[in-house]
Design a protein around this motif. Structure first.
Motif, PDB file in Angstrom:
ATOM      1  N   VAL A 305       9.098  26.512  59.525  1.00  0.00           N
ATOM      2  CA  VAL A 305      10.303  26.071  58.831  1.00  0.00           C
ATOM      3  C   VAL A 305      10.957  24.913  59.581  1.00  0.00           C
ATOM      4  N   ILE A 306      11.063  25.050  60.902  1.00  0.00           N
ATOM      5  CA  ILE A 306      11.712  24.015  61.709  1.00  0.00           C
ATOM      6  C   ILE A 306      10.875  22.738  61.728  1.00  0.00           C
ATOM      7  N   ARG A 307       9.558  22.871  61.859  1.00  0.00           N
ATOM      8  CA  ARG A 307       8.689  21.682  61.910  1.00  0.00           C
ATOM      9  C   ARG A 307       8.717  20.910  60.600  1.00  0.00           C
ATOM     10  N   LYS A 308       8.616  21.613  59.491  1.00  0.00           N
ATOM     11  CA  LYS A 308       8.632  20.935  58.191  1.00  0.00           C
ATOM     12  C   LYS A 308       9.986  20.282  57.935  1.00  0.00           C
ATOM     13  N   GLY A 309      11.042  20.991  58.273  1.00  0.00           N
ATOM     14  CA  GLY A 309      12.371  20.427  58.081  1.00  0.00           C
ATOM     15  C   GLY A 309      12.605  19.211  58.961  1.00  0.00           C
ATOM     16  N   THR A 310      12.117  19.276  60.195  1.00  0.00           N
ATOM     17  CA  THR A 310      12.304  18.158  61.121  1.00  0.00           C
ATOM     18  C   THR A 310      11.505  16.940  60.673  1.00  0.00           C
ATOM     19  N   GLU A 311      10.321  17.156  60.134  1.00  0.00           N
ATOM     20  CA  GLU A 311       9.526  16.036  59.633  1.00  0.00           C
ATOM     21  C   GLU A 311      10.240  15.330  58.482  1.00  0.00           C
ATOM     22  N   LYS A 312      10.791  16.112  57.564  1.00  0.00           N
ATOM     23  CA  LYS A 312      11.539  15.526  56.443  1.00  0.00           C
ATOM     24  C   LYS A 312      12.757  14.758  56.965  1.00  0.00           C
ATOM     25  N   ALA A 313      13.463  15.363  57.916  1.00  0.00           N
ATOM     26  CA  ALA A 313      14.648  14.720  58.476  1.00  0.00           C
ATOM     27  C   ALA A 313      14.281  13.465  59.251  1.00  0.00           C
ATOM     28  N   ARG A 314      13.134  13.480  59.924  1.00  0.00           N
ATOM     29  CA  ARG A 314      12.699  12.299  60.681  1.00  0.00           C
ATOM     30  C   ARG A 314      12.482  11.117  59.756  1.00  0.00           C
ATOM     31  N   ASN A 315      11.871  11.358  58.612  1.00  0.00           N
ATOM     32  CA  ASN A 315      11.649  10.273  57.645  1.00  0.00           C
ATOM     33  C   ASN A 315      12.980   9.727  57.130  1.00  0.00           C
ATOM     34  N   ARG A 316      13.912  10.622  56.846  1.00  0.00           N
ATOM     35  CA  ARG A 316      15.214  10.197  56.325  1.00  0.00           C
ATOM     36  C   ARG A 316      15.976   9.364  57.367  1.00  0.00           C
ATOM     37  N   THR A 317      16.050   9.865  58.582  1.00  0.00           N
ATOM     38  CA  THR A 317      16.844   9.193  59.607  1.00  0.00           C
ATOM     39  C   THR A 317      16.217   7.885  60.061  1.00  0.00           C
ATOM     40  N   GLU A 318      14.885   7.825  60.083  1.00  0.00           N
ATOM     41  CA  GLU A 318      14.206   6.579  60.466  1.00  0.00           C
ATOM     42  C   GLU A 318      14.462   5.493  59.427  1.00  0.00           C
ATOM     43  N   ALA A 319      14.484   5.868  58.161  1.00  0.00           N
ATOM     44  CA  ALA A 319      14.768   4.889  57.105  1.00  0.00           C
ATOM     45  C   ALA A 319      16.166   4.308  57.282  1.00  0.00           C
ATOM     46  N   THR A 320      17.129   5.154  57.625  1.00  0.00           N
ATOM     47  CA  THR A 320      18.493   4.668  57.846  1.00  0.00           C
ATOM     48  C   THR A 320      18.558   3.766  59.058  1.00  0.00           C
ATOM     49  N   ARG A 321      17.868   4.135  60.131  1.00  0.00           N
ATOM     50  CA  ARG A 321      17.856   3.286  61.336  1.00  0.00           C
ATOM     51  C   ARG A 321      17.378   1.889  60.989  1.00  0.00           C
ATOM     52  N   ARG A 322      16.297   1.794  60.212  1.00  0.00           N
ATOM     53  CA  ARG A 322      15.773   0.478  59.831  1.00  0.00           C
ATOM     54  C   ARG A 322      16.796  -0.301  59.013  1.00  0.00           C
ATOM     55  N   GLU A 323      17.490   0.386  58.111  1.00  0.00           N
ATOM     56  CA  GLU A 323      18.488  -0.288  57.281  1.00  0.00           C
ATOM     57  C   GLU A 323      19.633  -0.841  58.124  1.00  0.00           C
ATOM     58  N   VAL A 324      20.067  -0.084  59.119  1.00  0.00           N
ATOM     59  CA  VAL A 324      21.152  -0.538  59.995  1.00  0.00           C
ATOM     60  C   VAL A 324      20.691  -1.750  60.802  1.00  0.00           C
ATOM     61  N   ILE A 325      19.498  -1.673  61.386  1.00  0.00           N
ATOM     62  CA  ILE A 325      18.966  -2.795  62.179  1.00  0.00           C
ATOM     63  C   ILE A 325      18.861  -4.050  61.322  1.00  0.00           C
ATOM     64  N   GLU A 326      18.311  -3.894  60.130  1.00  0.00           N
ATOM     65  CA  GLU A 326      18.162  -5.044  59.238  1.00  0.00           C
ATOM     66  C   GLU A 326      19.514  -5.559  58.755  1.00  0.00           C
ATOM     67  N   GLY A 327      20.438  -4.623  58.487  1.00  0.00           N
ATOM     68  CA  GLY A 327      21.761  -5.030  58.020  1.00  0.00           C
ATOM     69  C   GLY A 327      22.524  -5.831  59.063  1.00  0.00           C
ATOM     70  N   LEU A 328      22.318  -5.489  60.331  1.00  0.00           N
ATOM     71  CA  LEU A 328      22.986  -6.223  61.407  1.00  0.00           C
ATOM     72  C   LEU A 328      22.268  -7.534  61.742  1.00  0.00           C
ATOM     73  N   GLY A 329      21.108  -7.727  61.146  1.00  0.00           N
ATOM     74  CA  GLY A 329      20.392  -8.977  61.363  1.00  0.00           C
ATOM     75  C   GLY A 329      19.784  -9.117  62.742  1.00  0.00           C
ATOM     76  N   LEU A 330      19.407  -7.983  63.363  1.00  0.00           N
ATOM     77  CA  LEU A 330      18.789  -8.054  64.679  1.00  0.00           C
ATOM     78  C   LEU A 330      17.377  -8.640  64.586  1.00  0.00           C
ATOM     79  N   PHE A 331      16.869  -9.075  65.706  1.00  0.00           N
ATOM     80  CA  PHE A 331      15.599  -9.813  65.743  1.00  0.00           C
ATOM     81  C   PHE A 331      14.442  -8.939  65.233  1.00  0.00           C
ATOM     82  N   LYS A 332      13.577  -9.539  64.451  1.00  0.00           N
ATOM     83  CA  LYS A 332      12.429  -8.812  63.914  1.00  0.00           C
ATOM     84  C   LYS A 332      11.159  -9.253  64.611  1.00  0.00           C
ATOM     85  N   LEU A 333      10.281  -8.316  64.855  1.00  0.00           N
ATOM     86  CA  LEU A 333       8.964  -8.611  65.431  1.00  0.00           C
ATOM     87  C   LEU A 333       7.895  -8.407  64.365  1.00  0.00           C
TER      88      LEU A 333
END
Length: 333
Positions: A305-333
Motif C-alpha cells: 500500500v505504501i509503495r504504490k501510494g508513494t509511486e503515485k505521489a512521486r509522479n505527482r510531485t515531480e510534475a509540480t517541481r518541473r512546472e515550478v522550475i520552468e515557471g521561474l525560468g531557471l536554466f535548462k539542460l
C-alpha cells in the motif's frame, strides 16, 4: 468534474490516538469520498526534532500506516505515501527558502509556540525553524487546495500562501494554487489529565489500539469538577474533561445536553457520566483495535500500500517541481 485535492498527514513518531481521531481521522474518512486525498507519512518532518532517534521515526512509519487502515482509510480512495521517498519535496523546500526570510520564519506563531514548548532557546534545529517552507513544499507539490489543520496550525497555511504568491509573482503566472485551511469543529482534544492537549509524548493519550482495561483506567482517572464532591452538588461542565470527550464522541447530542443540564443542577454523579463515556470509547476503539491486529499480520500488504501510494505521489510531485522550475525560468539542460 475534477475533485479538489486535499493533503493531510501525520508525523511518524508513534501510534495514533483519540486526539488524532477526533481532530483529523474521522474527517479524512469523509474527505476520501469527496476529494482526491493524499495522506503523508511525514517521517522527514518527524526528524526535525527527533534527529537523534531516527529509529523511532523509522519504526513508526508502519505503526501510523496501520492506524490509517484500521480506522477505515481506503487505499483505493486515499493515496498513502512516504515523505522521505518523495525527492521533489526536498527540492521544492530548498527552492522556497529563497522566497522567505529568517525573520518571517521566526515570527510564525505556530513555530514560536512550538520552540517555546520544546525549550529550544536559540538551539533551534534548522530543519525545525524552516518547517513552514517544507510544509509549503508538501502542500504545493500535490497542488492541494484544501488542508485540514488544527487552529494553532493555521498560520502555517497562511505562510504557505505567502510563498505561493511570491512564486507566482516571480513566474509571472499562476504556477501554484493557494490552499484553504479547514479547521475541525471539535478542535484539539485535551489529554486525559486535563492539563494539556492529548499527545503521544505527553503520556496523556488513549491510543487507538488501547486495550479495554487501559481505556477504563484512563476514563476513571479523568478530571471532572473538584468542587463536585457530592452527587447532589451542582457541577461545572466547562473545563470538565469528561464532558469535553462526550462532546467529541457521543453522537446523541440531545442526551449530552440533558446530562449537562442535570449535572449543573446537581443530582448527577461523576461515575454516571464516566460510565457513559467509557461505553462509547470501548465501542469506538474495539473494531479499530481488532482490524489493526489483523492488518499487522500481513506486513507485505501494508508495504505494498505504501509503495504504490508513494509511486503515485512521486509522479505527482515531480510534475509540480518541473512546472515550478520552468515557471521561474531557471536554466535548462
Amino acid at each position: 468534474m475534477t475533485k479538489p485535492t486535499i493533503l493531510t498527514g501525520d508525523r511518524t513518531t508513534g501510534p495514533l490516538h483519540l486526539g488524532h481521531y477526533a481532530g483529523s481521522l474521522r474527517n479524512r474518512l469523509l474527505f476520501q469520498n469527496s476529494h482526491e486525498q493524499f495522506l503523508l507519512l511525514a517521517d522527514t518532518q518527524a526528524l526535525t526534532d527527533n534527529a537523534d532517534t531516527p529509529n523511532k521515526v523509522r519504526d513508526n512509519v508502519l505503526e501510523v500506516a496501520l492506524d490509517y487502515l484500521a480506522v477505515g482509510i481506503d487505499p483505493e480512495k486515499t493515496t498513502i505515501c512516504l515523505q522521505s521517498h518523495l525527492p521533489a519535496l526536498a527540492e521544492l523546500s530548498m527552492l522556497y527558502l529563497n522566497f522567505v526570510t529568517v525573520a518571517r520564519l521566526e515570527r510564525n506563531p505556530t513555530i514560536k509556540d512550538e520552540i517555546r514548548a520544546r525549550g529550544f532557546g536559540r538551539n533551534i534545529p534548522a530543519g525545525f525553524l524552516c518547517y513552514p517552507a517544507a510544509q509549503a513544499a508538501d502542500i504545493t507539490a500535490f497542488k492541494a487546495t484544501v488542508v485540514p489543520v488544527g487552529e494553532d496550525q493555521a498560520p502555517l497555511i497562511e505562510q504557505t500562501n505567502e510563498i505561493v504568491r511570491r512564486i507566482n509573482s516571480a513566474a509571472g503566472e499562476p504556477v501554484l494554487p493557494e490552499a484553504k485551511a479547514v479547521i475541525p469543529r471539535s478542535g484539539r482534544l485535551p489529554g486525559v489529565d486535563g492539563k494539556a492537549k492529548m499527545s503521544k509524548s505527553g503520556g496523556n493519550a488513549i491510543p487507538l489500539s488501547a486495550q479495554p482495561k487501559a481505556i477504563s483506567a484512563a476514563v476513571k482517572s479523568m478530571f471532572t469538577d473538584p468542587n463536585h464532591l457530592r452527587i447532589e452538588d451542582p457541577g461545572q461542565v466547562e473545563g470538565n474533561i469528561v464532558f469535553t470527550y462526550l462532546d467529541a464522541f457521543d453522537e446523541d447530542r440531545i442526551e449530552v445536553a440533558d446530562l449537562k443540564a442535570r449535572y449543573r443542577q446537581g443530582g448527577l454523579g461523576d461515575s454516571t457520566i464516566k460510565r457513559r463515556l467509557e461505553d462509547i470509547l470501548q465501542s469506538l476503539i474495539e473494531p479499530i483495535r481488532t482490524r489493526r491486529a489483523e492488518l499487522a499480520q500481513d506486513p507485505a500488504y501494508l508495504l505494498d500500500v505504501i509503495r504504490k501510494g508513494t509511486e503515485k505521489a512521486r509522479n505527482r510531485t515531480e510534475a509540480t517541481r518541473r512546472e515550478v522550475i520552468e515557471g521561474l525560468g531557471l536554466f535548462k539542460l
